[in-house]
Design an enzyme around this catalytic site. Structure first.
Site, short mmCIF file in Angstrom:
data_model
loop_
_atom_site.label_atom_id
_atom_site.label_comp_id
_atom_site.label_asym_id
_atom_site.label_seq_id
_atom_site.Cartn_x
_atom_site.Cartn_y
_atom_site.Cartn_z
N CYS A 123 13.31 101.78 39.46
CA CYS A 123 12.80 100.76 40.43
C CYS A 123 13.17 99.36 39.65
CB CYS A 123 11.29 100.87 40.66
SG CYS A 123 11.04 102.52 41.23
N HIS A 256 8.51 94.08 42.06
CA HIS A 256 8.84 95.51 42.57
C HIS A 256 7.56 95.77 43.73
CE1 HIS A 256 9.57 99.59 43.33
NE2 HIS A 256 8.67 99.80 42.24
N ASN A 286 7.04 102.23 48.62
CA ASN A 286 8.09 101.94 47.63
C ASN A 286 9.30 102.23 47.61
OD1 ASN A 286 9.08 101.94 45.11
ND2 ASN A 286 7.28 102.81 43.95
O1 UT7 Z 1 7.74 102.62 41.40
C1 UT7 Z 1 7.44 102.74 40.14
C2 UT7 Z 1 6.16 102.25 39.64
N1 UT7 Z 1 5.28 103.22 40.25
C3 UT7 Z 1 4.07 102.80 40.42
O2 UT7 Z 1 3.92 101.59 40.00
C4 UT7 Z 1 3.14 103.63 40.70
C5 UT7 Z 1 1.57 103.34 39.92
N2 UT7 Z 1 0.66 104.11 40.28
C6 UT7 Z 1 -0.03 103.90 41.24
O3 UT7 Z 1 0.08 102.90 42.06
C7 UT7 Z 1 -1.44 104.45 41.22
O4 UT7 Z 1 -1.76 105.21 40.10
C8 UT7 Z 1 -1.40 105.87 42.46
C9 UT7 Z 1 -1.47 105.00 43.56
C10 UT7 Z 1 -0.20 106.83 42.26
C11 UT7 Z 1 -2.60 106.71 42.18
O5 UT7 Z 1 -3.67 106.01 42.28
P1 UT7 Z 1 -4.87 106.02 41.32
O6 UT7 Z 1 -6.28 104.97 41.67
O7 UT7 Z 1 -4.67 105.90 39.81
O8 UT7 Z 1 -5.54 107.31 41.77
P2 UT7 Z 1 -5.66 108.54 40.86
O9 UT7 Z 1 -4.39 109.09 40.39
O10 UT7 Z 1 -6.64 108.38 39.60
O11 UT7 Z 1 -6.51 109.76 41.75
C12 UT7 Z 1 -7.54 109.58 42.22
C13 UT7 Z 1 -8.21 110.66 43.26
C14 UT7 Z 1 -7.71 112.14 42.38
O12 UT7 Z 1 -8.92 112.95 42.84
P3 UT7 Z 1 -10.25 113.17 41.80
O13 UT7 Z 1 -9.33 113.91 40.82
O14 UT7 Z 1 -10.75 111.93 41.36
O15 UT7 Z 1 -11.10 114.28 42.57
C15 UT7 Z 1 -6.45 112.53 43.28
O16 UT7 Z 1 -6.58 113.92 43.18
O17 UT7 Z 1 -7.30 110.58 44.36
C16 UT7 Z 1 -6.86 111.90 44.58
N3 UT7 Z 1 -5.43 111.55 45.22
C17 UT7 Z 1 -5.31 111.63 46.60
N4 UT7 Z 1 -6.40 111.66 47.55
C18 UT7 Z 1 -6.09 111.77 48.84
C19 UT7 Z 1 -4.36 111.33 44.80
N5 UT7 Z 1 -3.40 111.24 45.95
C20 UT7 Z 1 -4.17 111.38 46.94
C21 UT7 Z 1 -3.70 111.29 48.20
N6 UT7 Z 1 -4.74 111.33 49.22
N7 UT7 Z 1 -2.42 111.24 48.72
#
Ligand code: UT7
Length: 329
Positions: A123, A256, A286
């Site tokens: 990225c 980005h 993204n």
């Molecule tokens: O391009 C390169 C750079 N990439 C990035 O910058 C990405 C950076 N990371 C992020 O943007 C975020 O970490 C994400 C958007 C990927 C995830 O957001 P988060 O607030 O960190 O969520 P999380 O991974 O802590 O997940 C929270 C909850 C989990 O459930 P539990 O364990 O709390 O029950 C996940 O299983 O959300 C759940 N979850 C979803 N629920 C519905 C994860 N993906 C989904 C989904 N739909 N698509």
């Protein structure tokens, strides 16, 4: 250009393309539900700011998108393909193992002169490519470059993994960068730290006629998030210091486009109002190396970014890689 004057580079034109097939969050939610994968528009919007993304159809490759974006950039710059002597394509989703997408773009555009190569910095790729092209132009090894970010991330998404497949989209953006008497590209800085290679990767490779390892993207989202928030503000400050400028000199932040929360946090750390940030992640998702030039072109074409504005372009992603380029547009 006068003969003995110091040589700089400037952006002469921008272009971009999105594949016509647009999927709203609800479209994707329906498709994933058919596979037994549960997600929602509300979760995607709240956690990322993404509302839609574009996916290519079968048979369309990174070089097709790259060539279209490049044509637009050359038209905006009033430049013919025969005047281009450097093609750099930033991509992690090339058409094939080799030759490079840059060489395939050369062929599609009828460019036969100068160097052509791909940059693999995920990225951060476009920011890497722009910085490299600027260095080559200043060194006198090129005069007029196409710098392109082009991705078909839909090809490497695991549609059984809701934590990643809702985040990415396809597209391409391009600039024509040409030699100039005054900068243009004011300052830039590139970084990498391979200790974090595993937190965002597509580990598969081709060996003995087979794909070995998973050819699909995996990400530790929280680890990437934490690193991204820290490095984006730091590298922007460092580039401003190098240029003898301050945060107040930035007219537009073009980071980005991965997650609106990362972008807002970076803007806050740079003391920039939210309306100083070009945001396309809501409509594009993204698009990895394509996201910065897509956002740049969107801002130019809708009239927000004007000649004379100062832009801070920032990339961050797999590798782990990051970097920033300060531009007097
Ligand atoms: O391009 C390169 C750079 N990439 C990035 O910058 C990405 C950076 N990371 C992020 O943007 C975020 O970490 C994400 C958007 C990927 C995830 O957001 P988060 O607030 O960190 O969520 P999380 O991974 O802590 O997940 C929270 C909850 C989990 O459930 P539990 O364990 O709390 O029950 C996940 O299983 O959300 C759940 N979850 C979803 N629920 C519905 C994860 N993906 C989904 C989904 N739909 N698509």
């Amino acid at each position: 250009m006068t003969s003995n004057a110091p040589r700089f580079s400037r952006i002469a034109g921008t272009g971009s393309v999105l594949p016509p097939r647009r999927l709203s969050n609800d479209d994707l939610v329906r498709q994933l539900a058919a596979r037994g994968i549960e997600t929602s528009d509300a979760w995607i919007v709240e956690r990322t700011g993404i509302r839609a993304r574009h996916f290519v159809d079968d048979g369309v490759n990174a070089s097709d998108l790259a060539a279209q974006a490049a044509r637009q950039a050359m038209e905006a710059a009033g430049v013919q393909p025969t005047q281009i002597d450097l093609v750099i394509v930033a991509t992690s989703t090339p058409d094939m193992v080799f030759p490079s997408v840059a060489c395939l773009v050369q062929r599609k555009l009828g460019i036969h002169n100068g160097a052509a190569f791909d940059v693999q910095a995920v990225c951060s790729g476009f920011v890497y490519g722009l910085s490299i092209a600027d260095a080559m132009i200043r060194a006198g090894s090129a005069t007029r470059a196409l710098v392109i970010g082009a991705e078909v991330f839909s090809r490497i998404l695991d549609f059984n993994d809701r934590t990643t497949c809702v985040l990415f989209g396809d597209g391409a953006g391009a600039v024509v960068l040409e030699a100039a008497d005054t900068p243009g590209i004011v300052a830039s800085e590139l970084h990498a730290d391979g200790r974090h290679a595993d937190i965002l990767c597509t580990p598969g490779t081709v060996s003995g006629g087979q794909v070995v390892g998973s050819p699909l993207l995996t990400m530790d989202g929280q680890a990437v998030f934490k690193l991204a928030v820290g490095v984006l503000a730091d590298v922007a400050h460092s580039v401003l210091a190098k240029a003898g400028r301050t945060e107040a000199d930035i007219d537009w932040l073009i980071p980005h486009q991965a997650n609106i929360r990362i972008m807002q946090s970076t803007a806050k750390r740079l003391k920039l109002a939210a309306d100083k940030v070009i945001v396309t992640v809501d409509q594009h998702g993204n698009t990895s190396a394509a996201s910065v030039p897509l956002a740049l072109d969107a801002g130019v074409r809708d009239g927000r970014i004007r000649r004379g504005d100062t832009l801070m372009l920032e990339g961050v992603g797999g590798g782990f890689t990051w970097g920033a380029v300060l531009v007097d547009f």
